[in-house]
Motif scaffolding. Sequence first.
Motif, PDB file in Angstrom:
ATOM      1  N   VAL A 293       0.862  -1.184   0.000  1.00  0.00           N
ATOM      2  CA  VAL A 293       0.000   0.000   0.000  1.00  0.00           C
ATOM      3  C   VAL A 293       0.894   1.227   0.000  1.00  0.00           C
ATOM      4  O   VAL A 293       1.784   1.365   0.846  1.00  0.00           O
ATOM      5  N   ILE A 294       0.685   2.096  -0.981  1.00  0.00           N
ATOM      6  CA  ILE A 294       1.462   3.333  -1.102  1.00  0.00           C
ATOM      7  C   ILE A 294       0.518   4.509  -0.909  1.00  0.00           C
ATOM      8  O   ILE A 294      -0.547   4.565  -1.538  1.00  0.00           O
ATOM      9  N   VAL A 295       0.882   5.442  -0.060  1.00  0.00           N
ATOM     10  CA  VAL A 295       0.004   6.559   0.296  1.00  0.00           C
ATOM     11  C   VAL A 295       0.662   7.882  -0.061  1.00  0.00           C
ATOM     12  O   VAL A 295       1.783   8.166   0.379  1.00  0.00           O
ATOM     13  N   LEU A 296      -0.033   8.663  -0.870  1.00  0.00           N
ATOM     14  CA  LEU A 296       0.399  10.025  -1.157  1.00  0.00           C
ATOM     15  C   LEU A 296      -0.014  10.906   0.023  1.00  0.00           C
ATOM     16  O   LEU A 296      -1.193  11.159   0.246  1.00  0.00           O
ATOM     17  N   GLN A 297       0.964  11.350   0.788  1.00  0.00           N
ATOM     18  CA  GLN A 297       0.688  12.179   1.961  1.00  0.00           C
ATOM     19  C   GLN A 297       0.434  13.619   1.514  1.00  0.00           C
ATOM     20  O   GLN A 297       1.309  14.282   0.974  1.00  0.00           O
TER      21      GLN A 297
ATOM     22  N   GLU B 186       3.107  -0.360   4.879  1.00  0.00           N
ATOM     23  CA  GLU B 186       2.704   0.729   4.003  1.00  0.00           C
ATOM     24  C   GLU B 186       3.848   1.717   3.810  1.00  0.00           C
ATOM     25  O   GLU B 186       4.724   1.853   4.674  1.00  0.00           O
ATOM     26  N   GLU B 187       3.826   2.395   2.679  1.00  0.00           N
ATOM     27  CA  GLU B 187       4.929   3.279   2.309  1.00  0.00           C
ATOM     28  C   GLU B 187       4.368   4.567   1.735  1.00  0.00           C
ATOM     29  O   GLU B 187       3.322   4.567   1.081  1.00  0.00           O
ATOM     30  N   SER B 188       5.037   5.672   1.982  1.00  0.00           N
ATOM     31  CA  SER B 188       4.581   6.939   1.424  1.00  0.00           C
ATOM     32  C   SER B 188       5.008   7.052  -0.038  1.00  0.00           C
ATOM     33  O   SER B 188       6.034   6.506  -0.446  1.00  0.00           O
ATOM     34  N   TRP B 189       4.202   7.738  -0.807  1.00  0.00           N
ATOM     35  CA  TRP B 189       4.519   7.999  -2.222  1.00  0.00           C
ATOM     36  C   TRP B 189       5.877   8.685  -2.333  1.00  0.00           C
ATOM     37  O   TRP B 189       6.701   8.350  -3.192  1.00  0.00           O
ATOM     38  N   GLN B 190       6.113   9.632  -1.448  1.00  0.00           N
ATOM     39  CA  GLN B 190       7.365  10.408  -1.498  1.00  0.00           C
ATOM     40  C   GLN B 190       8.584   9.515  -1.318  1.00  0.00           C
ATOM     41  O   GLN B 190       9.582   9.646  -2.047  1.00  0.00           O
ATOM     42  N   ASP B 191       8.518   8.576  -0.372  1.00  0.00           N
ATOM     43  CA  ASP B 191       9.645   7.665  -0.150  1.00  0.00           C
ATOM     44  C   ASP B 191       9.844   6.738  -1.346  1.00  0.00           C
ATOM     45  O   ASP B 191      10.975   6.442  -1.739  1.00  0.00           O
ATOM     46  N   ALA B 192       8.722   6.288  -1.947  1.00  0.00           N
ATOM     47  CA  ALA B 192       8.829   5.399  -3.103  1.00  0.00           C
ATOM     48  C   ALA B 192       9.487   6.110  -4.279  1.00  0.00           C
ATOM     49  O   ALA B 192      10.337   5.541  -4.974  1.00  0.00           O
ATOM     50  N   VAL B 193       9.124   7.365  -4.498  1.00  0.00           N
ATOM     51  CA  VAL B 193       9.716   8.137  -5.590  1.00  0.00           C
ATOM     52  C   VAL B 193      11.200   8.394  -5.325  1.00  0.00           C
ATOM     53  O   VAL B 193      12.042   8.298  -6.233  1.00  0.00           O
ATOM     54  N   ASP B 194      11.530   8.709  -4.087  1.00  0.00           N
ATOM     55  CA  ASP B 194      12.943   8.927  -3.747  1.00  0.00           C
ATOM     56  C   ASP B 194      13.775   7.683  -4.008  1.00  0.00           C
ATOM     57  O   ASP B 194      14.908   7.762  -4.496  1.00  0.00           O
ATOM     58  N   PHE B 195      13.211   6.512  -3.718  1.00  0.00           N
ATOM     59  CA  PHE B 195      13.933   5.265  -3.939  1.00  0.00           C
ATOM     60  C   PHE B 195      14.188   5.059  -5.430  1.00  0.00           C
ATOM     61  O   PHE B 195      15.273   4.655  -5.846  1.00  0.00           O
TER      62      PHE B 195
END
Length: 570
Positions: free
Chosen positions: A79-83, A95-104
């Motif tokens: 589950v990815i959440v745009l904060q 669960e993971e934030s959208w921002q962290d996923a993009v940074d990765f």
Amino acid sequence: MGVVPEAIVAMLACARLGAMHSVVFGGFAAAELAKRIDDCNPCVIIASSCGIEGIGKCVPYKPLLDAALQSCKHLPQKVIVLQRSQLPAELGPDEESWQDAVDFIDNSALYRECEPVASNDPLYILYTSGTTGTPKGVVRPSGGHAVVLQYTMERMYACAPGQVYWAASDLGWILGHSYICYGPLLNGSTTVLYEGKPVGTPDPSAFYRVMAEHHVTTFFTAPTALMILRREDPHGFYRKQYDLSHVKAMFLAGERCLPEIQRWWLRHISGNANVTGAIQPIPTPVRNVVSDNWWQTETGSPLTGMQIGLSEDGNKLPPIKYGSAGMPVQGVDLRILRIKDEFDEDSVIDANPEEAVPGEIGNIVVKLPLPPGIMNTLWNDEERFFTAYFRRFPGYYDTGDTGMVDSDGYVHILSRADDIINVAAHRISTSSIEEVVVEHPEIAEACVVARPHAIKGNVPVVVAVCKHHCRQETKHEICDDLVTSIRNRVGSFVSQYPQNVVFVSRLPKTRSGKVLRKMIRSMIVYLMHDPTHSSSSCPIPTPATIEEEAVKYEIWDSVRKWAAANPSSE
């Protein structure tokens, strides 16, 4: 996710990978979201922490998702959440934030080439309401959809590459898929993302302001939005603050647009106070055209409309006829089949369908083969795909709508032939509401039908039978309970009001046990036109399949008293 750039990025990323996406409107309650999750079994769910509807009004999405997942049989891998800063959400361990996923992704320099797929491979699943209460997962083929979207962008909507196209809708609906995301971008046009209402963001000038600031060429919205603007800004005070001379065309869809609403919109957009009558010639060069068009989630693009992009010379184009949805698009062999009394209430096969004459109201169908871009199946349900759309009229696609074609070839869409209620361009299954109603401890059985509404097109009316021990004084409490439950379980956009609950002693049924919803719906529509009707003689014909005719008159008496006490919908 709401109408935000990240939602478009997620959709296009799925397309690039050759994966299917299924976008869900944020207004659905947790139970409805859970049905969709369990049906399509997603590997990944991407959500926003909230949606924004106006100044200071946030809709928390993450709690809805959490509640849905608690009742789901299938859980996603991620589950990815745009904060969003307006209302951040608390994330769980998986669960993971959208921002962290993009940074990765940025840090690991991941890159994927575009995955080639076959023309008939699915692009997405989009759920539409089903008459059984279970949503239907419409599967869209990739190749034909791309072809027809680019065609309609140029020929129907007259929007060229480099020009600006704005569809004021949610990405969770078919309009958002076809003409916020894919259509404009395939055409090389700029697409506008707008999150908010026609009014209250911050005032009734919002639509005009966006069109002016972004130099919109083609605008698309639902007639409901125009009705709200007409109520809030009837004389065009807010519209007069902006230069809209660059707007070439404005299109309407979602429900039938009343002629006066269409004329009002054209008067205030064009500044021409003399817009009257039933027909409006298209000016030369083409500009300020206001046209209705008709299509469905299943079709993915218009079946009918006015193709104003075919010429800049308005004299070479048919005029706009108010109240119609234009003419059939190339490749759409549209027919009107005569309505037969014996087929009104039961979904049986009409082995010998008869075509209606011009001006005669009937069932709207499309003769096979179908044009490109239309769905090619329902997700994991080929049998339902056939029975829902092709079984009743062999050789035709059954649209489920009724209407007529006039002597000039214009198509007029009148109503749904099934029990889907169209509330402000949101199609709602009556079964999903009935499911909630009958769970009330004081309700024995119930059915839901549509009531005409001046702004929203239709709103639901609950016709309920109480259990024998129920006291009269508790019925007001029951009404309030039902409204709360429906809003929590299905969604607030359903527009269920306490006064739109009618109590009856029993429901009219066929001999096979099917509730005769059409008869009740016809009574309500009749009484909306004549709310003071005092005769105990019911003008609605008695269905041939009714089990007990006396029930019809009992229902008529109850509905007549209710309509007199509640002449308006709100």
